[in-house]
Design a protein around this motif. Structure first.
Motif, mmCIF file in Angstrom:
data_model
loop_
_atom_site.group_PDB
_atom_site.id
_atom_site.type_symbol
_atom_site.label_atom_id
_atom_site.label_comp_id
_atom_site.label_asym_id
_atom_site.label_seq_id
_atom_site.Cartn_x
_atom_site.Cartn_y
_atom_site.Cartn_z
ATOM 1 N N PHE A 24 0.570 -0.969 -0.089
ATOM 2 C CA PHE A 24 -0.014 0.145 -0.041
ATOM 3 C C PHE A 24 0.873 1.319 0.027
ATOM 4 C CE2 PHE A 24 -3.158 -2.814 1.533
ATOM 5 C CZ PHE A 24 -4.077 -2.515 0.806
ATOM 6 N N ILE A 25 2.023 1.141 0.623
ATOM 7 C CA ILE A 25 2.751 2.387 0.698
ATOM 8 C C ILE A 25 4.498 1.956 0.248
ATOM 9 C CG2 ILE A 25 1.531 3.645 2.251
ATOM 10 C CD1 ILE A 25 3.418 2.733 4.511
ATOM 11 N N GLU A 26 5.208 2.920 -0.014
ATOM 12 C CA GLU A 26 6.511 2.894 -0.245
ATOM 13 C C GLU A 26 6.993 3.879 0.949
ATOM 14 O OE1 GLU A 26 6.855 4.796 -4.003
ATOM 15 O OE2 GLU A 26 6.431 2.887 -5.115
ATOM 16 N N THR A 27 8.159 3.135 1.512
ATOM 17 C CA THR A 27 8.872 4.030 2.446
ATOM 18 C C THR A 27 10.101 4.178 2.068
ATOM 19 O OG1 THR A 27 9.427 1.898 3.686
ATOM 20 C CG2 THR A 27 7.431 3.150 4.483
ATOM 21 N N ARG A 28 11.142 5.227 2.521
ATOM 22 C CA ARG A 28 12.399 5.608 2.294
ATOM 23 C C ARG A 28 13.032 6.321 3.429
ATOM 24 N NH1 ARG A 28 10.737 5.702 -3.057
ATOM 25 N NH2 ARG A 28 11.943 4.976 -4.536
ATOM 26 N N ALA A 57 12.600 10.069 4.775
ATOM 27 C CA ALA A 57 11.059 10.711 3.975
ATOM 28 C C ALA A 57 9.973 10.028 4.334
ATOM 29 C CB ALA A 57 11.445 10.340 2.463
ATOM 30 N N PRO A 58 8.834 10.898 4.263
ATOM 31 C CA PRO A 58 7.520 10.287 4.557
ATOM 32 C C PRO A 58 7.008 9.066 3.845
ATOM 33 C CG PRO A 58 7.477 12.976 4.247
ATOM 34 C CD PRO A 58 8.787 12.288 3.843
ATOM 35 N N ALA A 59 6.487 8.441 4.265
ATOM 36 C CA ALA A 59 5.754 7.279 3.390
ATOM 37 C C ALA A 59 4.817 7.860 2.393
ATOM 38 C CB ALA A 59 4.880 6.221 4.258
ATOM 39 N N ARG A 60 4.962 7.218 1.070
ATOM 40 C CA ARG A 60 4.090 7.604 -0.038
ATOM 41 C C ARG A 60 3.256 6.549 -0.423
ATOM 42 N NH1 ARG A 60 4.905 11.444 -3.876
ATOM 43 N NH2 ARG A 60 6.948 11.816 -2.996
ATOM 44 N N VAL A 61 2.038 6.987 -0.614
ATOM 45 C CA VAL A 61 0.944 5.872 -1.196
ATOM 46 C C VAL A 61 1.077 5.424 -2.436
ATOM 47 C CG1 VAL A 61 -1.602 5.435 -1.467
ATOM 48 C CG2 VAL A 61 -0.931 6.809 0.328
ATOM 49 N N ARG A 62 1.316 4.163 -2.752
ATOM 50 C CA ARG A 62 1.459 3.350 -3.971
ATOM 51 C C ARG A 62 0.289 3.498 -4.661
ATOM 52 N NH1 ARG A 62 3.040 -1.898 -4.406
ATOM 53 N NH2 ARG A 62 3.733 -1.353 -6.337
ATOM 54 N N PRO A 63 0.353 3.822 -6.115
ATOM 55 C CA PRO A 63 -0.681 3.620 -6.813
ATOM 56 C C PRO A 63 -1.274 2.245 -6.962
ATOM 57 C CG PRO A 63 1.261 4.748 -8.214
ATOM 58 C CD PRO A 63 1.576 3.924 -6.861
ATOM 59 N N GLN A 64 -2.407 2.354 -6.922
ATOM 60 C CA GLN A 64 -3.467 0.931 -6.816
ATOM 61 C C GLN A 64 -3.988 0.610 -8.032
ATOM 62 O OE1 GLN A 64 -3.128 -0.954 -3.814
ATOM 63 N NE2 GLN A 64 -2.055 0.559 -3.312
ATOM 64 N N GLN A 65 -3.143 -0.331 -8.853
ATOM 65 C CA GLN A 65 -3.638 -0.737 -10.081
ATOM 66 C C GLN A 65 -4.664 -1.281 -9.913
ATOM 67 O OE1 GLN A 65 -0.016 -3.243 -11.281
ATOM 68 N NE2 GLN A 65 1.238 -1.574 -11.563
#
Length: 132
Positions: free
Chosen positions: A61-65, A68-76
């Motif tokens: 559901f998210i990408e973390t680095r 950096a704040p977590a980013r919502v992944r595009p839901q295909q």
């Protein structure tokens, strides 16, 4: 937020954030609030927030680095899969080789369907959903 039943606090926070993502309140590509803000908003500690975010990253559901704040992944769009009588479904994380071969991003699980007559189908969990 407090623990209820057998569900740990981080899992309840992950459920809440997952619901916010799937409802569109956190749109694909958007950044989640910083960890301290999430903790304050949901009345939980830093460790609980980290564990909840780690769970959402594993689910795709998210990408973390780091840093950096977590980013919502595009839901295909997801292709529905219906299990036939006698088929068994298992979810698991891919091996490094599978992740590389299938180009699976970090945190995305595999779905294995063991067919009644033998045979195995392996699908990316971020591209399929189990129907009825």
């Amino acid at each position: 937020m407090s623990e209820t039943g057998n569900q740990p606090l981080y899992a309840r926070l992950a459920d809440t954030l997952r619901d916010l993502i799937t409802s569109g309140q956190y749109a694909p590509g958007s950044l989640l609030p910083p960890e301290p803000a999430l903790g304050n908003r949901h009345h939980v500690g830093h460790t609980t927030v980290r564990r909840a975010l780690r769970q959402l990253a594993r689910e795709g559901f998210i990408e973390t680095r780091r840093g950096a704040p977590a980013r919502v992944r595009p839901q295909q769009g997801r292709t529905p899969v219906t299990l036939a009588a006698g088929e068994r479904l298992t979810a698991r994380m891919p091996t490094r080789l599978e992740a590389r071969r299938l180009r699976i991003p970090p945190g995305v699980a595999l779905l294995e369907i063991n067919h009644a007559g033998g045979g195995l189908t392996v699908l990316r969990a971020d591209q399929h959903t189990i129907a009825g």
